[in-house]
Scaffold this motif. Structure first.
Motif, PDB file in Angstrom:
ATOM      1  N   VAL A 139      40.295  48.354  43.878  1.00 46.55           N
ATOM      2  CA  VAL A 139      38.951  48.937  43.796  1.00 46.55           C
ATOM      3  C   VAL A 139      37.950  48.097  44.585  1.00 46.55           C
ATOM      4  O   VAL A 139      37.115  48.631  45.319  1.00 46.55           O
ATOM      5  CB  VAL A 139      38.519  49.064  42.318  1.00 46.55           C
ATOM      6  CG1 VAL A 139      37.045  49.437  42.229  1.00 46.55           C
ATOM      7  CG2 VAL A 139      39.363  50.103  41.610  1.00 46.55           C
ATOM      8  N   LYS A 140      38.040  46.784  44.436  1.00 44.66           N
ATOM      9  CA  LYS A 140      37.088  45.888  45.098  1.00 44.66           C
ATOM     10  C   LYS A 140      37.171  45.999  46.614  1.00 44.66           C
ATOM     11  O   LYS A 140      36.141  45.973  47.308  1.00 44.66           O
ATOM     12  CB  LYS A 140      37.377  44.446  44.670  1.00 44.66           C
ATOM     13  CG  LYS A 140      36.249  43.466  44.921  1.00 44.66           C
ATOM     14  CD  LYS A 140      35.090  43.699  43.970  1.00 44.66           C
ATOM     15  CE  LYS A 140      34.014  42.648  44.165  1.00 44.66           C
ATOM     16  NZ  LYS A 140      32.823  42.915  43.320  1.00 44.66           N
ATOM     17  N   ILE A 141      38.385  46.151  47.141  1.00 45.05           N
ATOM     18  CA  ILE A 141      38.572  46.163  48.594  1.00 45.05           C
ATOM     19  C   ILE A 141      38.439  47.572  49.177  1.00 45.05           C
ATOM     20  O   ILE A 141      37.751  47.772  50.188  1.00 45.05           O
ATOM     21  CB  ILE A 141      39.947  45.569  48.963  1.00 45.05           C
ATOM     22  CG1 ILE A 141      40.006  44.091  48.560  1.00 45.05           C
ATOM     23  CG2 ILE A 141      40.205  45.718  50.465  1.00 45.05           C
ATOM     24  CD1 ILE A 141      41.359  43.448  48.795  1.00 45.05           C
ATOM     25  N   PHE A 142      39.078  48.562  48.535  1.00 43.30           N
ATOM     26  CA  PHE A 142      39.197  49.878  49.147  1.00 43.30           C
ATOM     27  C   PHE A 142      38.242  50.927  48.567  1.00 43.30           C
ATOM     28  O   PHE A 142      37.932  51.905  49.248  1.00 43.30           O
ATOM     29  CB  PHE A 142      40.642  50.393  49.030  1.00 43.30           C
ATOM     30  CG  PHE A 142      41.647  49.520  49.715  1.00 43.30           C
ATOM     31  CD1 PHE A 142      41.733  49.486  51.096  1.00 43.30           C
ATOM     32  CD2 PHE A 142      42.499  48.709  48.980  1.00 43.30           C
ATOM     33  CE1 PHE A 142      42.665  48.680  51.737  1.00 43.30           C
ATOM     34  CE2 PHE A 142      43.436  47.903  49.602  1.00 43.30           C
ATOM     35  CZ  PHE A 142      43.517  47.876  50.994  1.00 43.30           C
ATOM     36  N   ILE A 143      37.815  50.760  47.315  1.00 44.01           N
ATOM     37  CA  ILE A 143      36.938  51.770  46.699  1.00 44.01           C
ATOM     38  C   ILE A 143      35.734  51.075  46.065  1.00 44.01           C
ATOM     39  O   ILE A 143      35.565  51.109  44.831  1.00 44.01           O
ATOM     40  CB  ILE A 143      37.684  52.601  45.629  1.00 44.01           C
ATOM     41  CG1 ILE A 143      39.145  52.801  45.979  1.00 44.01           C
ATOM     42  CG2 ILE A 143      37.014  53.957  45.432  1.00 44.01           C
ATOM     43  CD1 ILE A 143      39.957  53.434  44.883  1.00 44.01           C
ATOM     44  N   PRO A 144      34.904  50.398  46.836  1.00 44.66           N
ATOM     45  CA  PRO A 144      33.803  49.612  46.246  1.00 44.66           C
ATOM     46  C   PRO A 144      32.784  50.451  45.485  1.00 44.66           C
ATOM     47  O   PRO A 144      32.065  49.919  44.629  1.00 44.66           O
ATOM     48  CB  PRO A 144      33.161  48.949  47.471  1.00 44.66           C
ATOM     49  CG  PRO A 144      33.568  49.802  48.633  1.00 44.66           C
ATOM     50  CD  PRO A 144      34.920  50.328  48.296  1.00 44.66           C
ATOM     51  N   SER A 145      32.727  51.741  45.764  1.00 46.16           N
ATOM     52  CA  SER A 145      31.765  52.589  45.056  1.00 46.16           C
ATOM     53  C   SER A 145      32.233  52.969  43.648  1.00 46.16           C
ATOM     54  O   SER A 145      31.447  53.476  42.846  1.00 46.16           O
ATOM     55  CB  SER A 145      31.492  53.864  45.862  1.00 46.16           C
ATOM     56  OG  SER A 145      32.684  54.593  46.064  1.00 46.16           O
ATOM     57  N   ALA A 146      33.511  52.714  43.326  1.00 52.12           N
ATOM     58  CA  ALA A 146      34.058  53.063  42.006  1.00 52.12           C
ATOM     59  C   ALA A 146      33.730  51.952  41.004  1.00 52.12           C
ATOM     60  O   ALA A 146      34.603  51.222  40.539  1.00 52.12           O
ATOM     61  CB  ALA A 146      35.552  53.307  42.090  1.00 52.12           C
ATOM     62  N   GLN A 147      32.435  51.838  40.666  1.00 48.32           N
ATOM     63  CA  GLN A 147      31.972  50.761  39.806  1.00 48.32           C
ATOM     64  C   GLN A 147      32.560  50.849  38.399  1.00 48.32           C
ATOM     65  O   GLN A 147      32.802  49.826  37.748  1.00 48.32           O
ATOM     66  CB  GLN A 147      30.438  50.789  39.729  1.00 48.32           C
ATOM     67  CG  GLN A 147      29.808  49.555  39.091  1.00 48.32           C
ATOM     68  CD  GLN A 147      30.037  48.306  39.910  1.00 48.32           C
ATOM     69  OE1 GLN A 147      29.948  48.315  41.120  1.00 48.32           O
ATOM     70  NE2 GLN A 147      30.366  47.210  39.237  1.00 48.32           N
ATOM     71  N   VAL A 148      32.808  52.081  37.928  1.00 49.58           N
ATOM     72  CA  VAL A 148      33.367  52.258  36.583  1.00 49.58           C
ATOM     73  C   VAL A 148      34.749  51.617  36.493  1.00 49.58           C
ATOM     74  O   VAL A 148      35.046  50.860  35.544  1.00 49.58           O
ATOM     75  CB  VAL A 148      33.452  53.757  36.223  1.00 49.58           C
ATOM     76  CG1 VAL A 148      34.264  53.958  34.949  1.00 49.58           C
ATOM     77  CG2 VAL A 148      32.052  54.334  36.022  1.00 49.58           C
ATOM     78  N   LEU A 149      35.614  51.881  37.470  1.00 50.14           N
ATOM     79  CA  LEU A 149      36.955  51.286  37.468  1.00 50.14           C
ATOM     80  C   LEU A 149      36.893  49.772  37.606  1.00 50.14           C
ATOM     81  O   LEU A 149      37.682  49.049  36.983  1.00 50.14           O
ATOM     82  CB  LEU A 149      37.793  51.881  38.599  1.00 50.14           C
ATOM     83  CG  LEU A 149      38.217  53.349  38.460  1.00 50.14           C
ATOM     84  CD1 LEU A 149      38.982  53.800  39.690  1.00 50.14           C
ATOM     85  CD2 LEU A 149      39.074  53.531  37.207  1.00 50.14           C
TER      86      LEU A 149
END
Length: 283
Positions: free
Chosen positions: A237-247
């Motif tokens: 999540v941190k590297i590839f989906i930074p907008s997924a703050q919930v995860l």
């Protein structure tokens, strides 16, 4: 790892009880001094995902928006040229776009109302209290011994305290996502405590140390497996989906909670139960 398990279960279980207790006290002290930030879904505000038109740091983005809007609180999470910004209060999208069109492209923009009022938070606290009480009653009914019941409750409180203190330390806000992660953590922590208590009190094969070692191997393997999956989720999540703050919030809380569960279950709860049985308890 086998040597560590042997040391925990057979050589020095009593002094190790103090390790999670001290961490719990330090966590509560830190929480009392510095408090815990509330997420935007608790206190309300505006969530904006931006594409940067020029190279900027998190501080640059925060200061630019804060000075342009006069907002009291602005938090920025930056990944590459994409920034996720949390702004206190309601912000008009047209006004935002007009002020910052030369610096940002808006990818998403939403105003969030407070989902959990103070009254609702109070109800959550009552729900947690009743959960602990009914857990104690259930364990006492199964094992007919007050010490295992109190040990499980103390372990769950310790686990939760260290996790919430870690949230305060690392700046993870209390949000709908993190509250859900804490509830999951309580359930997982009680599972490992029940595993340990059943192995020690209900099983009769082998001596006490052998049963403790077997329970420790099984429980630590389960927890490390869950911990590894959460670490992978957090990194992805941190590297590839930074907008997924919930995860990101859920995985971060569970990582800290699973580490604290290792301490509270296999240092404190195990130590209390062995001490209790060595003194003639649960005969």
């Amino acid at each position: 790892m086998v040597d560590v398990i042997t040391y925990i279960t057979k050589k020095s279980h009593k002094p190790l009880i103090l390790v999670p207790v001290i961490l719990m006290i330090l966590s509560l002290l830190y929480l009392g001094i510095f408090g815990l930030n509330q997420g935007v879904d608790l206190k309300g505000g505006t969530l904006v995902t931006l594409e940067l038109k020029e190279q900027m740091s998190e501080t640059d983005v925060t200061n630019t928006i804060k000075s342009g809007l006069g907002a009291a609180e602005v938090e920025t999470s930056l990944s590459g040229n994409t920034a996720t910004v949390t702004i206190s209060g309601d912000v008009d999208q047209a006004q935002f776009e007009q002020k910052f069109s030369d610096k940002f492209n808006i990818l998403s923009f939403k105003s969030v109302g407070a989902l959990l009022s103070e009254a609702a938070m109070g109800q959550i606290a009552y729900a947690l209290l009743f959960a602990f009480v009914f857990m104690a009653i259930t364990v006492f009914y199964v094992f007919r011994d007050p010490v295992p019941s109190l040990a499980i409750i103390l372990s769950a409180i310790c686990n939760l305290s260290i996790a919430v203190g870690s949230m305060s330390l690392f700046g993870i806000p209390l949000s709908v996502a993190s509250v859900g992660a804490l509830l999951m953590l309580i359930g997982y922590g009680v599972d490992t405590d029940i595993l340990l208590t059943t192995r020690l009190l209900k099983r009769t094969d082998g001596d006490l140390d052998d049963r403790a070692e077997g329970a420790c191997k099984t429980g630590i393997t389960l927890t490390i497996s869950a911990l590894a999956s959460m670490v992978v989720l957090f990194i992805v999540v941190k590297i590839f989906i930074p907008s997924a703050q919930v995860l990101e919030d859920i995985s971060a809380v569970l990582i800290m909670g699973l580490i604290s569960d290792l301490l509270s279950t296999w240092l404190m709860n195990l130590g209390i139960l062995k001490w209790h049985m060595e003194r003639g308890g649960h005969n």
